[in-house]
Design an enzyme around this catalytic site. Sequence first.
Site, PDB file in Angstrom:
ATOM      1  N   ASP A  38       0.864  -1.183   0.000  1.00  0.00           N
ATOM      2  CA  ASP A  38       0.000   0.000   0.000  1.00  0.00           C
ATOM      3  C   ASP A  38       0.901   1.234   0.000  1.00  0.00           C
ATOM      4  O   ASP A  38       2.063   1.166   0.384  1.00  0.00           O
ATOM      5  CB  ASP A  38      -0.877   0.009   1.259  1.00  0.00           C
ATOM      6  CG  ASP A  38      -2.166   0.819   1.072  1.00  0.00           C
ATOM      7  OD1 ASP A  38      -3.241   0.195   1.007  1.00  0.00           O
ATOM      8  OD2 ASP A  38      -2.093   2.072   0.997  1.00  0.00           O
ATOM      9  N   ASN A  92      -6.195  -4.707  -5.439  1.00  0.00           N
ATOM     10  CA  ASN A  92      -7.314  -4.037  -4.778  1.00  0.00           C
ATOM     11  C   ASN A  92      -7.116  -2.536  -4.599  1.00  0.00           C
ATOM     12  O   ASN A  92      -8.094  -1.819  -4.391  1.00  0.00           O
ATOM     13  CB  ASN A  92      -7.535  -4.715  -3.412  1.00  0.00           C
ATOM     14  CG  ASN A  92      -8.557  -4.001  -2.576  1.00  0.00           C
ATOM     15  OD1 ASN A  92      -9.753  -4.101  -2.818  1.00  0.00           O
ATOM     16  ND2 ASN A  92      -8.076  -3.227  -1.588  1.00  0.00           N
ATOM     17  N   TYR A 156     -13.635   6.550 -13.139  1.00  0.00           N
ATOM     18  CA  TYR A 156     -13.662   5.407 -12.216  1.00  0.00           C
ATOM     19  C   TYR A 156     -14.366   4.213 -12.876  1.00  0.00           C
ATOM     20  O   TYR A 156     -13.844   3.089 -12.886  1.00  0.00           O
ATOM     21  CB  TYR A 156     -14.375   5.825 -10.927  1.00  0.00           C
ATOM     22  CG  TYR A 156     -14.428   4.755  -9.877  1.00  0.00           C
ATOM     23  CD1 TYR A 156     -13.323   4.500  -9.064  1.00  0.00           C
ATOM     24  CD2 TYR A 156     -15.575   3.986  -9.694  1.00  0.00           C
ATOM     25  CE1 TYR A 156     -13.366   3.509  -8.090  1.00  0.00           C
ATOM     26  CE2 TYR A 156     -15.627   3.002  -8.726  1.00  0.00           C
ATOM     27  CZ  TYR A 156     -14.526   2.767  -7.923  1.00  0.00           C
ATOM     28  OH  TYR A 156     -14.571   1.775  -6.973  1.00  0.00           O
ATOM     29  N   LYS A 160     -12.783   0.538 -14.073  1.00  0.00           N
ATOM     30  CA  LYS A 160     -13.255  -0.745 -13.543  1.00  0.00           C
ATOM     31  C   LYS A 160     -13.784  -1.642 -14.663  1.00  0.00           C
ATOM     32  O   LYS A 160     -13.671  -2.869 -14.584  1.00  0.00           O
ATOM     33  CB  LYS A 160     -14.323  -0.505 -12.476  1.00  0.00           C
ATOM     34  CG  LYS A 160     -13.787   0.219 -11.231  1.00  0.00           C
ATOM     35  CD  LYS A 160     -12.660  -0.554 -10.555  1.00  0.00           C
ATOM     36  CE  LYS A 160     -12.270   0.042  -9.216  1.00  0.00           C
ATOM     37  NZ  LYS A 160     -11.194  -0.705  -8.547  1.00  0.00           N
ATOM     38  N   THR A 191     -16.290   2.736   3.248  1.00  0.00           N
ATOM     39  CA  THR A 191     -14.835   2.788   3.421  1.00  0.00           C
ATOM     40  C   THR A 191     -14.387   4.250   3.289  1.00  0.00           C
ATOM     41  O   THR A 191     -15.198   5.151   3.100  1.00  0.00           O
ATOM     42  CB  THR A 191     -14.113   1.964   2.323  1.00  0.00           C
ATOM     43  OG1 THR A 191     -14.285   2.643   1.066  1.00  0.00           O
ATOM     44  CG2 THR A 191     -14.650   0.553   2.223  1.00  0.00           C
TER      45      THR A 191
HETATM   46  N1  LIG Z   1     -16.016   1.496  -1.255  1.00  0.00           N
HETATM   47  C1  LIG Z   1     -16.799   1.182  -2.286  1.00  0.00           C
HETATM   48  O1  LIG Z   1     -18.006   1.540  -2.314  1.00  0.00           O
HETATM   49  C2  LIG Z   1     -16.246   0.370  -3.425  1.00  0.00           C
HETATM   50  C3  LIG Z   1     -17.149  -0.179  -4.349  1.00  0.00           C
HETATM   51  C4  LIG Z   1     -16.653  -0.924  -5.407  1.00  0.00           C
HETATM   52  C5  LIG Z   1     -15.291  -1.121  -5.550  1.00  0.00           C
HETATM   53  N2  LIG Z   1     -14.433  -0.555  -4.639  1.00  0.00           N
HETATM   54  C6  LIG Z   1     -12.993  -0.797  -4.843  1.00  0.00           C
HETATM   55  O2  LIG Z   1     -12.474  -1.433  -3.698  1.00  0.00           O
HETATM   56  C7  LIG Z   1     -11.065  -1.202  -3.661  1.00  0.00           C
HETATM   57  C8  LIG Z   1     -10.686  -0.801  -2.249  1.00  0.00           C
HETATM   58  O3  LIG Z   1     -11.285   0.444  -1.954  1.00  0.00           O
HETATM   59  P1  LIG Z   1     -11.935   0.777  -0.529  1.00  0.00           P
HETATM   60  O4  LIG Z   1     -13.347   1.118  -0.778  1.00  0.00           O
HETATM   61  O5  LIG Z   1     -11.604  -0.267   0.443  1.00  0.00           O
HETATM   62  O6  LIG Z   1     -11.225   2.172  -0.204  1.00  0.00           O
HETATM   63  P2  LIG Z   1      -9.987   2.523   0.751  1.00  0.00           P
HETATM   64  O7  LIG Z   1      -9.652   3.928   0.426  1.00  0.00           O
HETATM   65  O8  LIG Z   1     -10.322   2.174   2.150  1.00  0.00           O
HETATM   66  O9  LIG Z   1      -8.842   1.543   0.246  1.00  0.00           O
HETATM   67  C9  LIG Z   1      -8.062   1.814  -0.884  1.00  0.00           C
HETATM   68  C10 LIG Z   1      -6.623   1.464  -0.559  1.00  0.00           C
HETATM   69  O10 LIG Z   1      -5.839   1.667  -1.740  1.00  0.00           O
HETATM   70  C11 LIG Z   1      -4.660   2.370  -1.358  1.00  0.00           C
HETATM   71  N3  LIG Z   1      -4.156   3.144  -2.477  1.00  0.00           N
HETATM   72  C12 LIG Z   1      -4.793   4.179  -3.105  1.00  0.00           C
HETATM   73  N4  LIG Z   1      -3.984   4.701  -4.042  1.00  0.00           N
HETATM   74  C13 LIG Z   1      -2.838   3.991  -4.013  1.00  0.00           C
HETATM   75  C14 LIG Z   1      -1.626   4.067  -4.746  1.00  0.00           C
HETATM   76  N5  LIG Z   1      -1.418   5.006  -5.691  1.00  0.00           N
HETATM   77  N6  LIG Z   1      -0.654   3.183  -4.462  1.00  0.00           N
HETATM   78  C15 LIG Z   1      -0.825   2.258  -3.499  1.00  0.00           C
HETATM   79  N7  LIG Z   1      -1.947   2.140  -2.760  1.00  0.00           N
HETATM   80  C16 LIG Z   1      -2.943   3.003  -3.022  1.00  0.00           C
HETATM   81  C17 LIG Z   1      -5.098   3.270  -0.205  1.00  0.00           C
HETATM   82  O11 LIG Z   1      -3.996   3.711   0.583  1.00  0.00           O
HETATM   83  C18 LIG Z   1      -6.061   2.355   0.542  1.00  0.00           C
HETATM   84  O12 LIG Z   1      -5.403   1.566   1.518  1.00  0.00           O
HETATM   85  C19 LIG Z   1     -10.781  -0.130  -4.702  1.00  0.00           C
HETATM   86  O13 LIG Z   1     -10.252  -0.735  -5.861  1.00  0.00           O
HETATM   87  C20 LIG Z   1     -12.151   0.446  -4.987  1.00  0.00           C
HETATM   88  O14 LIG Z   1     -12.245   1.013  -6.266  1.00  0.00           O
HETATM   89  C21 LIG Z   1     -14.884   0.171  -3.578  1.00  0.00           C
END
Ligand SMILES: NC(=O)c1ccc[n+]([C@@H]2O[C@H](COP(=O)([O-])OP(=O)(O)OC[C@H]3O[C@@H](n4cnc5c(N)ncnc54)[C@H](O)[C@@H]3O)[C@@H](O)[C@H]2O)c1
Length: 255
Positions: A38, A92, A156, A160, A191
């Site tokens: 991360d 992720n 976004y 995806k 999140t």
């Molecule tokens: N939260 C939602 O509603 C949702 C829905 C569908 C998909 N997602 C996907 O789930 C995944 C996780 O997201 P989340 O919701 O847990 O959010 P989050 O912000 O809690 O987690 C995202 C993580 O990615 C890391 N990150 C971001 N940019 C980075 C970079 N340049 N290099 C390294 N690490 C990086 C962040 O530090 C964080 O730990 C993402 O791919 C997001 O698109 C989230």
Amino acid sequence: MAKRFSNKVILITGAASGIGRAAALRIASEGGSLIISDRNIDSGREVAREALERGAPAANTIAFDAADAQSCAEMVDQAVSIHGRLDCLINNAGVLKRGHFLEMTAADWSLVVSVNLTSLFHIIQRALPSLISSRGNVVSTASTAGIEGISYYTAYAASKAGVIALTKSLAAEYAPAGVRFNAICPGRVRTDLGAGVPPVRDANPDIVVRPSKLLGKTAGAEPEDIAGAFAYLASADACFTSGTILVVDGAQTAG
Ligand SMILES: NC(=O)c1ccc[n+]([C@@H]2O[C@H](COP(=O)([O-])OP(=O)(O)OC[C@H]3O[C@@H](n4cnc5c(N)ncnc54)[C@H](O)[C@@H]3O)[C@@H](O)[C@H]2O)c1
């Protein structure tokens, strides 16, 4: 709980918080050795500590920037060198930008596509020889936005959709090598993903995303509600599942 990940090494990006953290801790509780990568390494170390408490035999952390090709490649090399093998890669890490399409900057578009999609090209390409050796698998976090689109989140959603197409293409290309590729499409999850990203100004309420009504979670699922899907696809329980796009959205997009 069954130990589906005994003697398995799982690299998971973006595991310092949210969905990645929940997936990491779930796999830890099933005996997996974790490598948490991360950009937020302080929180990543905290997740590693929790993973050891949950039963992971090992939990290492690597700082990297998914927007940087060299950083992605070096991260994978470092991860593979820790145990000398890799059984599962979970892509992720993700970011979002939102707003009216006419106001989207090229820089925002590039950042979102770079972190959410192009990083998978760099990371998977570097990890694939190890995954071929272990007959391993890849699970990538897409989104229902990648299937349906989502107003105000064009970059976004496009990134995806790319994750979905990449997953299906590689599943077909590497099935003969015994490597599985799957993706998970969460709906709305509570999140930090949108933290620090301004809300959409003058959003049209008629075209915003529908809530899920399952379990009364209209504000979104908890990350733990998604974690079991990662554990399933990453495990041998899914040994004949490849090229699958698993929607985990509490019927948000159904009907
Ligand atoms: N939260 C939602 O509603 C949702 C829905 C569908 C998909 N997602 C996907 O789930 C995944 C996780 O997201 P989340 O919701 O847990 O959010 P989050 O912000 O809690 O987690 C995202 C993580 O990615 C890391 N990150 C971001 N940019 C980075 C970079 N340049 N290099 C390294 N690490 C990086 C962040 O530090 C964080 O730990 C993402 O791919 C997001 O698109 C989230």
